[in-house]
Design an enzyme around this catalytic site. Structure first.
Site, PDB file in Angstrom:
ATOM      1  N   CYS A  84       0.811  -1.224   0.000  1.00 18.31           N
ATOM      2  CA  CYS A  84       0.000   0.000   0.000  1.00 18.31           C
ATOM      3  C   CYS A  84       0.841   1.269   0.000  1.00 18.31           C
ATOM      4  CB  CYS A  84      -0.953  -0.009   1.187  1.00 18.31           C
ATOM      5  SG  CYS A  84      -2.030  -1.458   1.170  1.00 18.31           S
ATOM      6  N   CYS A 207     -12.979   0.072   8.699  1.00 13.52           N
ATOM      7  CA  CYS A 207     -12.153  -0.400   7.578  1.00 13.52           C
ATOM      8  C   CYS A 207     -12.277   0.541   6.390  1.00 13.52           C
ATOM      9  CB  CYS A 207     -12.608  -1.787   7.119  1.00 13.52           C
ATOM     10  SG  CYS A 207     -12.736  -2.996   8.462  1.00 13.52           S
ATOM     11  N   LYS A 328      -9.985   6.018   4.728  1.00  5.47           N
ATOM     12  CA  LYS A 328     -11.288   5.596   5.245  1.00  5.47           C
ATOM     13  C   LYS A 328     -12.445   6.151   4.419  1.00  5.47           C
ATOM     14  CE  LYS A 328     -14.237   3.842   7.858  1.00  5.47           C
ATOM     15  NZ  LYS A 328     -14.988   3.732   6.604  1.00  5.47           N
ATOM     16  N   HIS A 332      -9.126   4.079  -1.028  1.00  2.00           N
ATOM     17  CA  HIS A 332      -7.772   3.516  -0.985  1.00  2.00           C
ATOM     18  C   HIS A 332      -7.462   2.682  -2.249  1.00  2.00           C
ATOM     19  CE1 HIS A 332      -4.092   1.870   0.363  1.00  2.00           C
ATOM     20  NE2 HIS A 332      -4.512   0.861   1.084  1.00  2.00           N
TER      21      HIS A 332
END
Lengths: 384, 384
Positions: A84, A207, A328, A332
């Site tokens: 990431c 998540c 969030k 992402h």
């Protein structure tokens, strides 16, 4: 080493797209080049970040593809992948290329497309960033990793599920102010706490989502920066690592790679955590934001949750964290995330962030994390 | 920019292995560090190359995994992927890190493991390095790509199937002298010409194999090099690109990215093609070697095939090419290939290549190609 600045940023809307990651990157790159008032032909090197394109799009070797789409097929390209943290790693190397005098103009960014996949397939590909020998066979996908970290922090510091929920509420509030965010909807503490359990104690709203999107920034020399509209200077760019597997880490409540990268970045810039006015950090899960605010030196160990609860990290608070909405709420798209975070900090320091502007921000920090907290990049940006 | 040298090299035997690519890399890295007389703790950055690990081993984010296996989990790591040019690209960036003063000791290399997969699966993953929008759906895997290039060269220059076969015979003869080569068996011109057609005019023995293996090199500052046993200096490291898709290339008989990268490397080093004594170049298919010897400036367009036929590129010839056996006989573990080529040239310049030694070699060139001739890296090495 020469001084380096960012003079252009571009980000696609985050969410679901019906285009390849290469096309999403090109969209962001075109915006970044226009922002920098440069034509594609000015680009001397292309640094491209993507994580699961091989698995998700059957496409490796994305650098020359992106260059071809942009009409500059002769430009040397490199693809980076560090889970990431991918496009932030690409950014750090791009800064090195310009600082060292190899190139004067580097286009750097990344893109990802996964929302066309079934969720279990995307989950599987994301899990490839954890260890294939020990962790994947145990079924340890990333919600499980961060649930274990959350449990460890709850046991040691008294971090609470409510404190984590405050992170989600704040980042959704910020995201609602960001026209390019995936989720532009505020949520309440009660909604977070009542949302379905994903990996106890993490719930759905703890998540970040799967996201399609691209982001790009233009990195140039001091000389070119001085001729540009509103340069933002790269004060530091640092990387650090920690053990790949959770079972090799001595203390799950310490963000060792974050601490190492932050110390290195502060040292490079001659700054301390108190000098930072605005932060974009890696909130893949709410607990990750709490842990990062501690590892970056903003709050004492154990105080990250309290900071979220008391509103210190909200827009208007003492240290606004993730004004973009963060992973969030902004979303992402893993290969694009680091570059998008950098784009946000550049936008904030330029004073062009509109409703989510952090007033008077002069120093910004970007923190991006890869895998089981194994790779961390920290960069610092400033006005002159 | 500071001068940079290679002071250690390590290569696993190439062939089939029952270990992960991370373990193969660690084996090569341990050999390279021992060769450099350094402990793993001396490494300040790890540059890791791998291409299809996500697809083939369910493993992304291999940098910190490799660092963990080597017992140095704190070292900043970056994974690179530029198709078959992957670890040569990593090398170029590692040189930049040392030249720019960011680090003094960088461990760089790569690994790949695919021989445990069914052949059609490996073929599919390799094809991800070509364009997923236009070329893969047409069934254009890499033997097809290079068959098209071969046909174009045959039509334009009179390059013959026999000339291509001479490349295979030579590289097998060289590989038979390399204890780490995958194929240590000489073959005859007749065997090559009679071998099964893969993609007309390319036959089985015109194609390099799938291979497992790892390779690593240690890149350091001038100061550290001067304290080492036998440093080999990096005189230049250059990258160039060309259009991703075959249909965008104006002339299949020109290796544009190779020409651009070579010109850039010669310029950096202040050398010309005539100064090169030994070459490792990217012979994924025999026609690729012929095309590369022309693009690198060793022979006129159309003369690459003649050079192979006349034995100019064999050990003892006027310009020995691929003394290691090349990808054709040494093998092609894609993420490791560039680093392994560099290791061979360093070994040659040190005069430690045993039966395959090119006598008196003082300047060596490494050429690595990625995808549909879209990415090329060229580096030059020399003795003082």
């Amino acid at each position: 080493m020469r001084r380096v600045a960012v003079i252009g940023v571009g980000v696609t809307p985050f969410g679901k797209h019906d285009r390849s990651s290469g096309e999403l990157f090109a969209e962001a790159a075109a915006e970044a080049l226009a922002d920098a008032d440069l034509s594609p032909g000015a680009v001397q090197a292309l640094y491209y970040g993507n994580v699961v394109g091989g698995e998700a799009e059957r496409q490796l070797h994305m650098g020359p593809q992106a260059a071809s789409i942009l009409g500059i097929p002769w430009v040397p390209t490199t693809r980076f992948e560090t889970a990431c943290a991918t496009s932030h790693a690409a950014f750090r190397h791009a800064v090195m290329e310009v600082a060292s005098g190899v190139s004067d103009v580097v286009l750097v960014g990344g893109a990802e497309r996964v929302l066309n996949l079934p969720t279990d397939e995307a989950t599987e590909y994301f899990a490839y960033a954890s260890d294939a020998t020990f962790e994947q066979p145990a079924g340890l996908t990333f919600p499980g990793v961060f649930a274990l970290i959350a449990r460890a922090l709850m046991a040691k510091d008294g971090t609470t599920e409510e404190q984590m929920a405050h992170v989600a509420v704040k980042n959704h509030r910020h995201g609602a102010l960001n026209p390019k965010a995936q989720f532009r909807k505020e949520i309440t503490l009660e909604e977070v706490l009542a949302s379905p359990k994903i990996a106890d104690p993490l719930k759905l709203y703890d998540c970040c989502p799967f996201t399609d999107g691209g982001a790009a920034v233009v990195v140039v020399t001091e000389e070119l920066a001085r001729r540009s509209r509103r340069p933002v200077w790269v004060l530091a760019s640092a990387a650090a690592s920690d053990s790949m597997c959770l079972h090799d880490k001595k203390d799950l409540t310490r963000a060792l790679a974050t601490e190492r990268a932050a110390q290195s970045a502060y040292r490079q810039a001659g700054l301390a955590s108190e000098d930072v006015d605005v932060v974009e950090l890696h909130d893949c899960f709410t607990i990750a934001e709490i842990l990062a605010t501690e590892g970056l030196g903003f709050f004492e160990p154990g105080a990250g949750g309290i900071a979220a609860e008391k509103g210190w990290t909200t827009l208007g608070g003492k240290l606004p964290v993730n004004p973009s909405g963060g992973l969030k709420a902004k979303g992402h798209p893993i290969g694009a995330t680091g570059a998008a975070q950098i784009a946000e900090i550049v936008t904030q320091l330029r004073g062009e962030a509109g409703l989510r502007q952090v007033e008077g921000a002069r120093v910004g920090l970007v923190h991006t994390l890869g895998g089981n907290t194994a790779t961390v990049l920290v960069s610092l940006f400033g006005l002159e």
